[in-house]
Write an enzyme that holds these catalytic residues in place. Structure first.
Site, short mmCIF file in Angstrom:
data_model
loop_
_atom_site.label_atom_id
_atom_site.label_comp_id
_atom_site.label_asym_id
_atom_site.label_seq_id
_atom_site.Cartn_x
_atom_site.Cartn_y
_atom_site.Cartn_z
N GLY A 37 0.78 -1.24 0.00
CA GLY A 37 0.00 0.00 0.00
C GLY A 37 0.81 1.28 0.00
CD GLU A 63 0.73 -9.22 1.34
OE1 GLU A 63 -0.16 -8.45 0.93
OE2 GLU A 63 0.47 -10.30 1.86
N PRO A 64 4.64 -4.96 -0.79
CG PRO A 64 6.73 -3.94 -0.87
CD PRO A 64 6.01 -5.14 -0.31
CB CYS A 77 -16.01 4.16 -29.31
SG CYS A 77 -15.18 4.04 -30.89
CD GLU A 78 -16.38 2.90 -22.92
OE1 GLU A 78 -16.80 3.54 -21.93
OE2 GLU A 78 -16.47 1.69 -23.05
N1 LLP Z 1 -1.33 -7.00 -0.77
C1 LLP Z 1 -2.65 -7.11 -1.01
C2 LLP Z 1 -3.43 -8.10 -0.26
C3 LLP Z 1 -3.26 -6.29 -1.98
O1 LLP Z 1 -4.57 -6.39 -2.21
C4 LLP Z 1 -2.48 -5.35 -2.69
C5 LLP Z 1 -3.08 -4.48 -3.72
C6 LLP Z 1 -1.10 -5.28 -2.41
C7 LLP Z 1 -0.56 -6.11 -1.44
C8 LLP Z 1 -0.19 -4.33 -3.11
O2 LLP Z 1 -0.55 -3.01 -2.90
P1 LLP Z 1 0.41 -1.82 -3.38
O3 LLP Z 1 1.68 -1.88 -2.56
O4 LLP Z 1 0.67 -2.01 -4.82
O5 LLP Z 1 -0.38 -0.60 -3.11
N2 LLP Z 1 -5.31 -1.08 -9.50
C9 LLP Z 1 -5.18 -0.10 -8.44
C10 LLP Z 1 -4.48 -0.66 -7.23
C11 LLP Z 1 -5.15 -1.90 -6.67
C12 LLP Z 1 -4.41 -2.52 -5.51
C13 LLP Z 1 -4.97 -3.83 -5.11
N3 LLP Z 1 -4.32 -4.52 -4.04
C14 LLP Z 1 -4.49 1.14 -8.97
O6 LLP Z 1 -4.18 1.18 -10.17
O7 LLP Z 1 -4.31 2.10 -8.24
#
Ligand code: LLP
Length: 445
Positions: free
Chosen positions: A256, A290-291, A359-360
């Site tokens: 996150g 988990e980044p 086309c949106e």
């Molecule tokens: N762990 C879990 C359980 C998750 O659901 C996610 C992301 C991550 C780790 C990694 O998160 P990060 O470090 O990348 O923020 N498509 C969206 C982002 C969706 C994230 C979903 N889960 C966007 O383009 O902003």
């Protein structure tokens, strides 16, 4: 619609804030010292370009800040290209996966399954059986129902599933509602109040080995505060579980970490490490994180060419050859991405609407972006698309998937060629009852 009263960063500011980007008077915009114009010339547009050295440097910065504190499991969903996975595998990363496809990808990239965490609210029996058979290191359990399912599957296979219970701490991560995951109304995790009883139950189940807890409150979080709140709640739960005689060895602290797309201050690895330390250090826990986005987001650009400029009020439409099928984030989340011309941009600037050809009306990258005049054939780089870019692409409007390129050591390599048009219908068949039927005019297809 963008109502921010703060003016957008200038082109010079966008480049200055990204050490991997630079502008050469002759070669134009460069990524890790490789001229992007040369890549567009050679490979065509649209094309995704990833900077290997930048990804590696970001991994090392994060892993360094978390040294002796937490282990990094890259969230594969952010960018699942085998080259990206192999790059992190070589750095010693584990992985966070959410499907059998991601599990197979990380195995192919050389990440040991024992270093894999399997997350997600709807893991199917087939996926869980594969995860158990292949020896995945940790399965995050998202509900009481899923716990029973995993226990039954593991028992039938004569195995014990190593699980962590994912806590939903009901914390507002202060991020876009579509990417927040730790509120009570989100589908993710188990309410904190239900954890003690479920953990005790899990530890009695024959097919289950309880490792500990997991939490992930959302994505693109730019303040340490929500992390601190979540980790404090997890620490309290660990204390309560241990006081009740349970063994808690591991906490998976999720991902996150946010990056700077526009005005946001990116979350620094040190600030994130500080939030972890504040509550979870010294508790004799194995910590993992988990980044995804933080590691790869800034290291990718999408190159596009201007198809034409359509004169219109209040702003001319600059129609690119990249579209929402390539980069979905602006259409889906109103996401702001920097857009920088590849050629020298020292001319007068005026607002433009930057759109794709799909086309949106939602196929727009920016409603009013101040840019120097752009002409057909001119090229731009859309910034910070290394995460949740190519992975979210589709072939909508029968547009082939764009090529992918990696730059390293001053050169570049195509790591996935542009999809061929004929590949768009690979695997499709026209059944007999349609193919052999005379068309209106009597012709047979
Ligand atoms: N762990 C879990 C359980 C998750 O659901 C996610 C992301 C991550 C780790 C990694 O998160 P990060 O470090 O990348 O923020 N498509 C969206 C982002 C969706 C994230 C979903 N889960 C966007 O383009 O902003």
């Amino acid at each position: 619609m963008d109502l921010s009263p703060i003016p957008d960063p200038t082109l010079a500011e966008l480049i200055a804030l990204r050490p991997h980007l630079s502008r050469d008077a002759l070669a134009g915009l460069m990524l890790d010292d490789v001229p992007l114009g040369a890549i567009a010339d050679a490979v065509g547009t649209p094309v995704w370009v990833y900077a290997a050295d930048t990804m590696r440097a970001r991994y090392r910065a994060l892993a360094g800040a978390l040294k002796n504190l937490a282990r990094v499991h890259y969230a594969v969903k952010a960018n699942d290209h085998l080259a990206v996975l192999a790059l992190f595998a070589a750095e010693g990363a584990g992985a966070d996966v959410v499907s059998l496809g991601e599990l197979r990808r990380v195995r192919r990239a050389g990440i040991d399954t024992r270093d894999v965490v399997f997350s997600g609210v709807g893991k199917t029996p087939d996926e869980l059986r594969a995860a158990l058979a292949e020896g995945v290191g940790q399965i995050n359990v998202e509900s009481a129902e899923e716990l029973e399912m995993i226990a039954a599957l593991a028992r039938a296979m004569g195995k014990r599933a190593p699980v962590a219970l994912r806590v939903n701490p009901d914390i507002d991560a202060g991020t876009h509602p579509k990417i927040t995951t730790g509120r009570r109304e989100n589908k993710f995790g188990i309410p904190a109040a239900a954890i003690p009883a479920l953990y005790a139950h899990a530890s009695q189940l024959a097919g289950i080995e309880t490792l500990g807890l997991a939490v992930h409150i959302g994505s693109q979080i730019t303040s340490a505060q929500p992390f601190r709140a979540a980790f404090a709640e997890i620490a309290a739960l660990v204390g309560a579980l241990r006081a009740a005689g349970q063994v808690v060895r591991r906490v998976d602290c999720g991902g996150g970490l946010g990056i700077a797309y526009r005005h946001e201050a990116a979350l620094s690895p040190e600030a994130f490490a500080g939030a972890l330390r504040a509550s979870l250090d010294g508790l004799d826990l194995e910590l993992i994180v988990e980044p995804g986005r933080w590691l790869v987001g800034p290291a990718g650009v999408l190159l596009a060419s201007v198809v034409l400029v359509k004169h219109a009020a209040p702003y001319p439409f600059v129609v690119l050859d990249a579209a929402m099928n390539d980069l979905l984030r602006p259409a889906l989340y109103d996401a702001w991405h920097g857009i920088v011309p590849l050629a020298d941009a020292a001319r007068a600037a005026a607002p433009h609407a930057i759109v794709g050809p799909v086309c949106e009306s939602s196929d727009a990258f920016a409603a009013a972006r101040t840019l120097p005049p752009l002409a057909p054939g001119g090229r731009v780089a859309i910034l910070d698309v290394g995460a949740y870019g190519a992975v979210m692409s589709s072939t909508y409007n029968a547009r082939p998937l764009a090529a992918e390129v990696m730059v390293a050591g001053g050169g570049f390599t195509v790591i996935r060629p542009r999809q061929e048009i004929a590949d768009l219908w690979r695997g499709e068949t026209v059944p007999e009852f349609i193919a052999n039927r005379p068309a209106c005019g009597g012709a047979v297809i």
